[in-house]
Design an enzyme around this catalytic site. Structure first.
Site, PDB file in Angstrom:
ATOM      1  CD  GLU A 127      31.251 -12.238  16.246  1.00 42.06           C
ATOM      2  OE1 GLU A 127      31.212 -12.741  17.005  1.00 42.06           O
ATOM      3  OE2 GLU A 127      32.333 -12.033  15.164  1.00 42.06           O
ATOM      4  CB  SER A 220      27.818 -20.267  24.113  1.00 44.72           C
ATOM      5  OG  SER A 220      29.015 -19.941  24.019  1.00 44.72           O
TER       6      SER A 220
END
Ligand code: SF4
Length: 288
Positions: A127, A220
């Site tokens: 991201e 994650s």
């Protein structure tokens, strides 16, 4: 009896649910096959494995891509990669989370308005790489050590955004740091609501239980941050991907267990964790 609590805001967030629906729709539609995701659609290896079994695989690069449909991941895609992808004869479906797209819009707008853009986040996270790629000269601040990156910048106007899953604590620390160096600092808090609520509910739960389990992919970022935040409060906090990592020794003298799951952790894994704990506890009682 052992008490098991699941944090109020746990498991798939809005953006991940949306991406999974998109994948489902694409796989049922007449879109050209094979179907790929550009990188893992979310950071959960078990979900990615399930998708592979349905014939939907993550692509590491575009080198051998000739046909089919490519679904863009929730984290967004770097600008150059997207350009390359669009030049290929494939269908492109965008599953970028709208909150991530909004953060990308802010990066471009700040830049167009003459601000030096600073992104608070993990420098290698997809991201953040996609956010950075929106303009030529954005700076990433991951930790306080990155101060060297901003010390000698020749501008007085900076705009700051955040990776959507950062902790507010880290974001504020970075903003404070930046304010020491520049006259005009425009701060846009792009941490998504789902992240703030998830972190708050995990922290609250970790205060009231004997053992805290953070469930989610080891890759994650948002799950890792839940772990870091809870570990500060409850020493008995563990990050696990599935129930297979629970050891009986973790449950010794434990009367209450809290479970918090990352934004990319499916409900079925949380259910398996609960079932496994109950099973161990029953076995323990039998052997007493
Ligand atoms: S954590 Fe927030 S930004 Fe990331 S996918 Fe979920 S809703 Fe979107």
């Amino acid at each position: 009896m052992i008490k098991i609590y699941v944090a109020k805001h746990s498991g798939f967030c809005f953006g991940v649910k949306r991406a999974m629906h998109i994948i489902d729709d694409v796989s049922k539609s007449g879109k050209s096959k094979p179907i790929y995701t550009l990188g893992p659609i979310i950071h959960n290896p078990q979900t990615v494995d399930k998708l592979k079994k349905k014939g939907i695989s993550p692509l590491d690069n575009l080198d051998n891509l000739r046909s089919g449909t490519v679904i863009l991941r929730t984290h967004g895609v770097e600008k150059n990669l997207l350009k390359e992808l669009k030049s290929k004869r494939v269908d492109v479906i965008d599953a970028t989370c709208p909150f991530v797209s909004r953060a990308q819009d802010y990066v471009r707008t700040l830049h167009e308005n003459g601000y030096k853009v600073i992104i608070v986040g993990e420098r290698n996270h997809p991201e953040v790489l996609a956010l950075k790629s929106q303009i030529d000269d954005a700076i990433i601040l991951e930790s306080l050590k990155d101060i060297v990156k901003i010390k000698n910048i020749e501008t007085q106007r900076v705009g700051i955004v955040s990776q959507t899953t950062q902790s507010i604590e880290n974001f504020k620390a970075m903003v404070n740091l930046v304010m020491d160096y520049f006259k005009e600092v425009l701060v846009i808090n792009t941490i998504c609501n789902a992240t703030s609520q998830r972190q708050e509910s995990a922290i609250a739960l970790s205060r009231k239980v004997d053992l805290m389990l953070i469930v989610g992919g080891k890759n994650s970022g948002n799950t890792m941050r839940l772990y870091t935040l809870c570990k500060r409060i409850a020493k008995s906090t563990y990050h696990i991907e599935t129930e297979k990592e629970i050891k009986k020794s973790m449950l010794k003298n434990v009367k209450s267990v809290g479970i918090a799951a990352g934004a990319s952790t499916p409900d079925w894994i949380v259910k398996n964790v609960k079932t496994f704990i109950k099973k161990i506890y029953k076995e323990e009682l039998k052997n007493d």
